[in-house]
Design an enzyme around this catalytic site. Structure first.
Site, PDB file in Angstrom:
ATOM      1  N   GLY A  43       0.556  -1.294  -0.096  1.00 48.82           N
ATOM      2  CA  GLY A  43      -0.024   0.026   0.035  1.00 48.82           C
ATOM      3  C   GLY A  43       0.665   1.368  -0.042  1.00 48.82           C
ATOM      4  N   ASP A  99       0.603   3.427   4.326  1.00 50.63           N
ATOM      5  CA  ASP A  99      -0.298   4.079   3.859  1.00 50.63           C
ATOM      6  C   ASP A  99      -1.493   4.503   4.944  1.00 50.63           C
ATOM      7  OD1 ASP A  99      -1.025   1.445   4.372  1.00 50.63           O
ATOM      8  OD2 ASP A  99      -1.461   0.857   2.486  1.00 50.63           O
ATOM      9  N   ASP A 102      -4.800   2.053  10.752  1.00 47.41           N
ATOM     10  CA  ASP A 102      -6.390   1.564  11.026  1.00 47.41           C
ATOM     11  C   ASP A 102      -6.326   1.085  12.321  1.00 47.41           C
ATOM     12  OD1 ASP A 102      -8.940   1.115  10.292  1.00 47.41           O
ATOM     13  OD2 ASP A 102      -8.397  -0.720   9.400  1.00 47.41           O
ATOM     14  N   LYS A 130      -6.837   6.868  10.892  1.00 47.88           N
ATOM     15  CA  LYS A 130      -7.997   6.429  11.093  1.00 47.88           C
ATOM     16  C   LYS A 130      -8.130   6.085  12.593  1.00 47.88           C
ATOM     17  CE  LYS A 130      -9.970   3.656   7.435  1.00 47.88           C
ATOM     18  NZ  LYS A 130     -10.496   2.304   6.964  1.00 47.88           N
ATOM     19  N   PHE A 151     -13.861   2.584   4.247  1.00 48.14           N
ATOM     20  CA  PHE A 151     -13.005   1.914   3.556  1.00 48.14           C
ATOM     21  C   PHE A 151     -12.470   2.713   2.475  1.00 48.14           C
ATOM     22  CE2 PHE A 151     -10.724  -1.352   1.203  1.00 48.14           C
ATOM     23  CZ  PHE A 151      -9.867  -1.762   2.194  1.00 48.14           C
ATOM     24  N   ASP A 158      -5.770  -0.539  -1.879  1.00 47.53           N
ATOM     25  CA  ASP A 158      -6.397  -1.480  -2.553  1.00 47.53           C
ATOM     26  C   ASP A 158      -7.694  -2.022  -1.836  1.00 47.53           C
ATOM     27  OD1 ASP A 158      -5.020  -2.976  -0.919  1.00 47.53           O
ATOM     28  OD2 ASP A 158      -5.865  -4.620  -1.867  1.00 47.53           O
TER      29      ASP A 158
HETATM   30  P1  IMP Z   1      -4.067  -2.076  10.566  1.00 46.05           P
HETATM   31  O1  IMP Z   1      -2.872  -3.125  11.187  1.00 46.05           O
HETATM   32  O2  IMP Z   1      -5.485  -2.544  10.833  1.00 46.05           O
HETATM   33  O3  IMP Z   1      -3.447  -0.670  11.113  1.00 46.05           O
HETATM   34  O4  IMP Z   1      -4.044  -2.295   9.136  1.00 46.05           O
HETATM   35  C1  IMP Z   1      -3.015  -1.371   8.334  1.00 46.05           C
HETATM   36  C2  IMP Z   1      -3.185  -2.032   6.945  1.00 46.05           C
HETATM   37  O5  IMP Z   1      -4.642  -2.274   6.442  1.00 46.05           O
HETATM   38  C3  IMP Z   1      -2.996  -0.928   6.060  1.00 46.05           C
HETATM   39  O6  IMP Z   1      -1.531  -0.590   5.705  1.00 46.05           O
HETATM   40  C4  IMP Z   1      -3.620  -1.010   4.686  1.00 46.05           C
HETATM   41  O7  IMP Z   1      -3.075  -1.826   3.769  1.00 46.05           O
HETATM   42  C5  IMP Z   1      -4.926  -1.934   5.125  1.00 46.05           C
HETATM   43  N1  IMP Z   1      -6.038  -0.796   5.300  1.00 46.05           N
HETATM   44  C6  IMP Z   1      -6.736  -0.517   6.478  1.00 46.05           C
HETATM   45  N2  IMP Z   1      -7.650   0.337   6.190  1.00 46.05           N
HETATM   46  C7  IMP Z   1      -7.632   0.513   4.734  1.00 46.05           C
HETATM   47  C8  IMP Z   1      -8.620   0.984   4.016  1.00 46.05           C
HETATM   48  O8  IMP Z   1      -9.288   1.890   4.175  1.00 46.05           O
HETATM   49  N3  IMP Z   1      -8.497   0.857   2.462  1.00 46.05           N
HETATM   50  C9  IMP Z   1      -7.529   0.081   2.124  1.00 46.05           C
HETATM   51  N4  IMP Z   1      -6.313  -0.558   2.801  1.00 46.05           N
HETATM   52  C10 IMP Z   1      -6.860  -0.450   4.206  1.00 46.05           C
HETATM   53 MG    MG Z   2      -0.546  -1.579   3.852  1.00 47.39          MG
END
Ligand code: IMP
Ligand code: MG
Length: 179
Positions: A43, A99, A102, A130, A151, A158
């Site tokens: 990403g 990127d 989350d 986020k 999302f 992606d």
């Molecule tokens: P986390 O471990 O939940 O913080 O996830 C991080 C990863 O999930 C990011 O690097 C993205 O690849 C993916 N991700 C989280 N939210 C989104 C979104 O809204 N759109 C696309 N990819 C996302």
């Molecule tokens: Mg990612």
């Protein structure tokens, strides 16, 4: 592809301007150092490519790949490293380029993993934050935009490996997920 987009959240110009600001801030903060930018694939590669060109100091780059998402739109929490660093990071100033932050589970894991390898410092630079969905205790040192709790796709992000090549960031029409 464009017909799948319901709404644009951040335009190409807005992203460009914000990335320039982040690059300048990083250049100021790391003056006299040579940070190692670690892009978390896939990403963040678009963001990394633009960010590094807005940085005016020496920097090195490296890539890591983790899988935590599959094709779902929610984090599984389980992180597997599928591509490790190619540099020895002992004594280096690391900036992890993401990127989107989350749940934060991926970055919390990666940060801990890198800390074991003795870097001089670790900072996190996420294009999008986020905070509504945060599960891990993690805050970005640099963040481009606060992001609504939807999302989103584009500019590297992606859905099912698609839409990474959109030059802006937007939200998909709901029927795309329902299919
Ligand atoms: P986390 O471990 O939940 O913080 O996830 C991080 C990863 O999930 C990011 O690097 C993205 O690849 C993916 N991700 C989280 N939210 C989104 C979104 O809204 N759109 C696309 N990819 C996302
Ligand atoms: Mg990612």
């Amino acid at each position: 592809m464009l017909q799948d987009i319901e709404r644009v959240f951040f335009t190409e110009d807005e992203i460009k301007a914000r990335v320039q600001e982040l690059g300048k801030q990083i250049s100021d903060d790391y003056r006299g150092k040579t940070p190692l930018f670690v892009s978390v694939l896939k990403g963040s590669f678009v963001f990394m490519a633009d960010l590094m060109r807005s940085v005016g100091i020496y920097c090195d780059i490296d890539f890591m790949a983790v899988s935590s998402y599959g094709s779902k739109t929610v984090s599984s929490g389980a992180v597997e490293i599928t591509k490790d660093l190619s540099y020895d990071i002992d004594g280096r100033d690391i900036i992890i380029i993401e990127d989107i932050l989350d749940s934060g589970l991926t970055l919390a894991y990666l940060k801990k993993y890198m800390e074991m390898r003795n870097p001089a410092s670790i900072a996190i630079c996420a294009l999008l934050d986020k905070p509504a969905r945060r599960k891990a205790d993690i805050v970005p040192d640099y963040s481009g935009f606060l992001c609504p709790d939807s999302f989103i796709v584009g500019y590297g992000l992606d859905y099912n490996e698609r839409y990474r090549n959109l030059p802006f960031i937007g939200v998909l029409k709901p029927e795309i997920y329902e299919n």
